[in-house]
Design a protein around this motif. Structure first.
Motif, PDB file in Angstrom:
ATOM      1  N   ASP A  24      10.642   9.460  12.663  1.00 40.75           N
ATOM      2  CA  ASP A  24      10.493   9.848  11.264  1.00 40.75           C
ATOM      3  C   ASP A  24       9.049  10.190  10.914  1.00 40.75           C
ATOM      4  O   ASP A  24       8.784  11.111  10.135  1.00 40.75           O
ATOM      5  CB  ASP A  24      10.966   8.713  10.345  1.00 40.75           C
ATOM      6  N   VAL A  25       8.101   9.436  11.490  1.00 42.22           N
ATOM      7  CA  VAL A  25       6.687   9.609  11.137  1.00 42.22           C
ATOM      8  C   VAL A  25       6.038  10.743  11.921  1.00 42.22           C
ATOM      9  O   VAL A  25       5.303  11.561  11.366  1.00 42.22           O
ATOM     10  CB  VAL A  25       5.917   8.289  11.364  1.00 42.22           C
ATOM     11  N   VAL A  26       6.310  10.812  13.221  1.00 41.65           N
ATOM     12  CA  VAL A  26       5.599  11.757  14.077  1.00 41.65           C
ATOM     13  C   VAL A  26       6.216  13.159  14.036  1.00 41.65           C
ATOM     14  O   VAL A  26       5.487  14.157  13.980  1.00 41.65           O
ATOM     15  CB  VAL A  26       5.558  11.228  15.532  1.00 41.65           C
ATOM     16  N   THR A  27       7.530  13.242  14.033  1.00 45.73           N
ATOM     17  CA  THR A  27       8.199  14.543  14.161  1.00 45.73           C
ATOM     18  C   THR A  27       7.770  15.568  13.100  1.00 45.73           C
ATOM     19  O   THR A  27       7.531  16.732  13.434  1.00 45.73           O
ATOM     20  CB  THR A  27       9.724  14.373  14.152  1.00 45.73           C
ATOM     21  N   PRO A  28       7.639  15.206  11.822  1.00 49.37           N
ATOM     22  CA  PRO A  28       7.223  16.219  10.835  1.00 49.37           C
ATOM     23  C   PRO A  28       5.800  16.724  11.037  1.00 49.37           C
ATOM     24  O   PRO A  28       5.414  17.745  10.460  1.00 49.37           O
ATOM     25  CB  PRO A  28       7.338  15.473   9.494  1.00 49.37           C
ATOM     26  N   PHE A  29       5.006  16.013  11.869  1.00 48.47           N
ATOM     27  CA  PHE A  29       3.590  16.342  12.011  1.00 48.47           C
ATOM     28  C   PHE A  29       3.210  16.570  13.482  1.00 48.47           C
ATOM     29  O   PHE A  29       2.065  16.340  13.882  1.00 48.47           O
ATOM     30  CB  PHE A  29       2.737  15.211  11.425  1.00 48.47           C
ATOM     31  N   LEU A  30       4.171  17.036  14.278  1.00 53.09           N
ATOM     32  CA  LEU A  30       3.934  17.181  15.714  1.00 53.09           C
ATOM     33  C   LEU A  30       2.733  18.050  16.032  1.00 53.09           C
ATOM     34  O   LEU A  30       1.996  17.781  16.991  1.00 53.09           O
ATOM     35  CB  LEU A  30       5.188  17.779  16.382  1.00 53.09           C
ATOM     36  N   HIS A  31       2.533  19.113  15.268  1.00 53.34           N
ATOM     37  CA  HIS A  31       1.467  20.069  15.569  1.00 53.34           C
ATOM     38  C   HIS A  31       0.516  20.225  14.378  1.00 53.34           C
ATOM     39  O   HIS A  31      -0.064  21.289  14.172  1.00 53.34           O
ATOM     40  CB  HIS A  31       2.076  21.413  15.948  1.00 53.34           C
ATOM     41  N   ILE A  70       0.834  -1.210   0.000  1.00 52.90           N
ATOM     42  CA  ILE A  70       0.000   0.000   0.000  1.00 52.90           C
ATOM     43  C   ILE A  70       0.862   1.251   0.000  1.00 52.90           C
ATOM     44  O   ILE A  70       0.630   2.188  -0.775  1.00 52.90           O
ATOM     45  CB  ILE A  70      -0.942  -0.008   1.222  1.00 52.90           C
ATOM     46  N   TRP A  71       1.885   1.274   0.846  1.00 51.42           N
ATOM     47  CA  TRP A  71       2.630   2.521   1.050  1.00 51.42           C
ATOM     48  C   TRP A  71       3.821   2.694   0.111  1.00 51.42           C
ATOM     49  O   TRP A  71       4.270   3.831  -0.092  1.00 51.42           O
ATOM     50  CB  TRP A  71       3.056   2.625   2.503  1.00 51.42           C
ATOM     51  N   LEU A  72       4.309   1.595  -0.479  1.00 48.85           N
ATOM     52  CA  LEU A  72       5.437   1.738  -1.400  1.00 48.85           C
ATOM     53  C   LEU A  72       5.014   1.665  -2.865  1.00 48.85           C
ATOM     54  O   LEU A  72       5.677   2.235  -3.727  1.00 48.85           O
ATOM     55  CB  LEU A  72       6.516   0.699  -1.093  1.00 48.85           C
ATOM     56  N   ASN A  73       3.920   0.956  -3.162  1.00 48.04           N
ATOM     57  CA  ASN A  73       3.321   1.006  -4.505  1.00 48.04           C
ATOM     58  C   ASN A  73       2.179   2.017  -4.482  1.00 48.04           C
ATOM     59  O   ASN A  73       1.070   1.755  -4.930  1.00 48.04           O
ATOM     60  CB  ASN A  73       2.810  -0.370  -4.921  1.00 48.04           C
ATOM     61  N   PHE A  74       2.470   3.161  -3.955  1.00 47.41           N
ATOM     62  CA  PHE A  74       1.481   4.184  -3.589  1.00 47.41           C
ATOM     63  C   PHE A  74       0.734   4.699  -4.815  1.00 47.41           C
ATOM     64  O   PHE A  74       1.344   5.079  -5.814  1.00 47.41           O
ATOM     65  CB  PHE A  74       2.207   5.331  -2.897  1.00 47.41           C
ATOM     66  N   ASP A  75      -0.608   4.694  -4.724  1.00 50.08           N
ATOM     67  CA  ASP A  75      -1.444   5.163  -5.831  1.00 50.08           C
ATOM     68  C   ASP A  75      -2.241   6.378  -5.356  1.00 50.08           C
ATOM     69  O   ASP A  75      -3.378   6.252  -4.899  1.00 50.08           O
ATOM     70  CB  ASP A  75      -2.375   4.052  -6.305  1.00 50.08           C
ATOM     71  N   ALA A  90      12.128   7.428   3.530  1.00 50.05           N
ATOM     72  CA  ALA A  90      11.785   8.729   2.953  1.00 50.05           C
ATOM     73  C   ALA A  90      10.536   8.646   2.089  1.00 50.05           C
ATOM     74  O   ALA A  90       9.651   9.506   2.162  1.00 50.05           O
ATOM     75  CB  ALA A  90      12.963   9.271   2.139  1.00 50.05           C
ATOM     76  N   ARG A  91      10.458   7.592   1.266  1.00 49.88           N
ATOM     77  CA  ARG A  91       9.287   7.451   0.387  1.00 49.88           C
ATOM     78  C   ARG A  91       8.027   7.202   1.204  1.00 49.88           C
ATOM     79  O   ARG A  91       6.965   7.750   0.911  1.00 49.88           O
ATOM     80  CB  ARG A  91       9.526   6.306  -0.607  1.00 49.88           C
ATOM     81  N   PHE A  92       8.151   6.384   2.254  1.00 46.14           N
ATOM     82  CA  PHE A  92       6.988   6.113   3.103  1.00 46.14           C
ATOM     83  C   PHE A  92       6.459   7.391   3.750  1.00 46.14           C
ATOM     84  O   PHE A  92       5.257   7.676   3.705  1.00 46.14           O
ATOM     85  CB  PHE A  92       7.344   5.092   4.181  1.00 46.14           C
ATOM     86  N   VAL A  93       7.326   8.173   4.358  1.00 51.44           N
ATOM     87  CA  VAL A  93       6.891   9.402   5.035  1.00 51.44           C
ATOM     88  C   VAL A  93       6.312  10.386   4.028  1.00 51.44           C
ATOM     89  O   VAL A  93       5.307  11.061   4.307  1.00 51.44           O
ATOM     90  CB  VAL A  93       8.056  10.028   5.818  1.00 51.44           C
ATOM     91  N   ARG A  94       6.896  10.468   2.853  1.00 51.00           N
ATOM     92  CA  ARG A  94       6.369  11.359   1.821  1.00 51.00           C
ATOM     93  C   ARG A  94       4.956  10.938   1.407  1.00 51.00           C
ATOM     94  O   ARG A  94       4.057  11.785   1.260  1.00 51.00           O
ATOM     95  CB  ARG A  94       7.299  11.348   0.614  1.00 51.00           C
ATOM     96  N   ASN A  95       4.730   9.644   1.256  1.00 45.73           N
ATOM     97  CA  ASN A  95       3.400   9.162   0.866  1.00 45.73           C
ATOM     98  C   ASN A  95       2.382   9.366   1.977  1.00 45.73           C
ATOM     99  O   ASN A  95       1.202   9.661   1.706  1.00 45.73           O
ATOM    100  CB  ASN A  95       3.490   7.689   0.473  1.00 45.73           C
ATOM    101  N   PHE A  96       2.807   9.231   3.211  1.00 41.31           N
ATOM    102  CA  PHE A  96       1.922   9.529   4.342  1.00 41.31           C
ATOM    103  C   PHE A  96       1.495  10.998   4.310  1.00 41.31           C
ATOM    104  O   PHE A  96       0.315  11.324   4.479  1.00 41.31           O
ATOM    105  CB  PHE A  96       2.637   9.188   5.646  1.00 41.31           C
ATOM    106  N   GLY A  97       2.447  11.891   4.078  1.00 37.91           N
ATOM    107  CA  GLY A  97       2.118  13.312   3.994  1.00 37.91           C
ATOM    108  C   GLY A  97       1.152  13.607   2.860  1.00 37.91           C
ATOM    109  O   GLY A  97       0.242  14.435   3.007  1.00 37.91           O
TER     110      GLY A  97
END
Length: 306
Positions: A129-136, A28-33, A68-75
């Motif tokens: 990696d996941v939480v820090t960019p989205f703390l607030h 899901i997260w690496l073959n991100f659509d 990096a790719r995972f966090v970018r796709n989450f964002g």
């Protein structure tokens, strides 16, 4: 009938969501659509206009492969949600295993890699990696540390690990509250309560109307909503009746809810038999593979009115 005293999360009206194109978190997260996710979430908002929240299942496995790719796709997924007027409860880890296996953690993994004897704690690196960019980030209304951590037993391994995760998220400065999603067993809710700012038991069947969960939340003085609800069936009428029973009970008790799940998916329990193995829970989706609403499901829109 008891009602919830702390109703600060009673506004939650949402779903768990798994994209339709893959059966595992890694895929899901690496073959991100991005295009398909945006289309499916827009479809969900169209069918259920009152939807304001989504539980997103993240993937430790995908992060291990390509952080990096995972966090970018989450964002990117948060951007899609924000544009649709919804907020997210990301679920960081998973310990529910079925066919096909979504992926996640195990007691063996946690016991070995969370030991202070290890030079690097990969769990904390992932969370950082996941939480820090989205703390607030206002689009995130809660962090779910782990989906059903005690499914395979081993409280001795998982309880200290969850305590460490909570401390790490809090020390990082995350604004959103922390929770742990557990099955409808009061003993498990009692185990994770110290790690939770808000309680999110998975209230299926009779548990949705069980005053014991509301009584416990009131006793510890914490808000609560159902992190999962809506037991499945391949029979549309049976599933629909179950949804009415569970959702009406939750709403009467002033408890928010997140139905499992929004859309057909190749993930276990999220599809009909032609798409893979089907367990006793049947099909838990509310939208079919072709994008149409399951028969009669327009009748549950009334529960999404706050």
């Amino acid at each position: 009938m008891l009602t919830l005293n702390n109703q600060s999360f009673s506004w939650v009206r949402g779903f768990n969501y798994q994209p339709s194109y893959a059966p595992t978190g890694l895929e899901i997260w690496l073959n991100f659509d991005e295009r398909l996710i945006a289309a499916e979430l827009a479809r969900g908002k169209q069918h259920f206009p009152g939807t304001n929240a989504l539980r997103l299942w993240l993937s430790f496995d995908a992060w291990l492969r390509d952080p990096a790719r995972f966090v970018r796709n989450f964002g990117t997924t948060l951007d899609i949600l924000g544009n649709l007027g919804m907020r997210a409860m990301p679920c960081l880890f998973n310990n529910w295993h079925s066919l096909p296996d979504f992926g996640g953690v195990s007691a063996e993994m946690v016991g070995y890699w969370n030991s202070p004897r290890r030079e690097g704690n990969y769990f904390q690196r992932y969370v950082s990696d996941v939480v820090t960019p989205f703390l607030h980030d206002d689009r995130i209304f809660a962090w779910d540390l782990c989906n059903e951590p005690f499914n395979s037993g081993r409280e001795d391994a998982f309880a200290p690990w969850l305590t460490d995760l909570r401390r790490f998220v809090k020390d990082a400065g995350a604004s959103a509250p922390v929770t742990v999603g557990v099955p409808p067993q009061l003993r498990q809710l009692e185990l994770v309560e110290p790690m939770c700012d808000v309680l999110t038991p998975h209230l299926y069947g009779a548990s949705a109307a069980d005053d014991a969960f509301v009584e416990f939340a009131n006793r510890v003085g914490k808000p609560m909503f159902a992190g999962e609800t809506g037991w499945g069936s391949l029979d549309d009428d049976v599933r629909l009746e179950t949804l009415h029973q569970e959702l009406s009970s939750l709403v009467e008790r002033k408890t928010g809810f997140m139905i499992h799940v929004l859309h057909h998916s190749l993930v276990a329990d999220c599809h009909r038999a032609e798409f893979g193995p089907v367990s006793e829970v049947g099909f838990m989706g509310c939208i079919e593979a072709d994008g149409t609403l399951r028969a009669g499901y327009e009748s549950i829109r009334k529960y999404f009115t706050q």
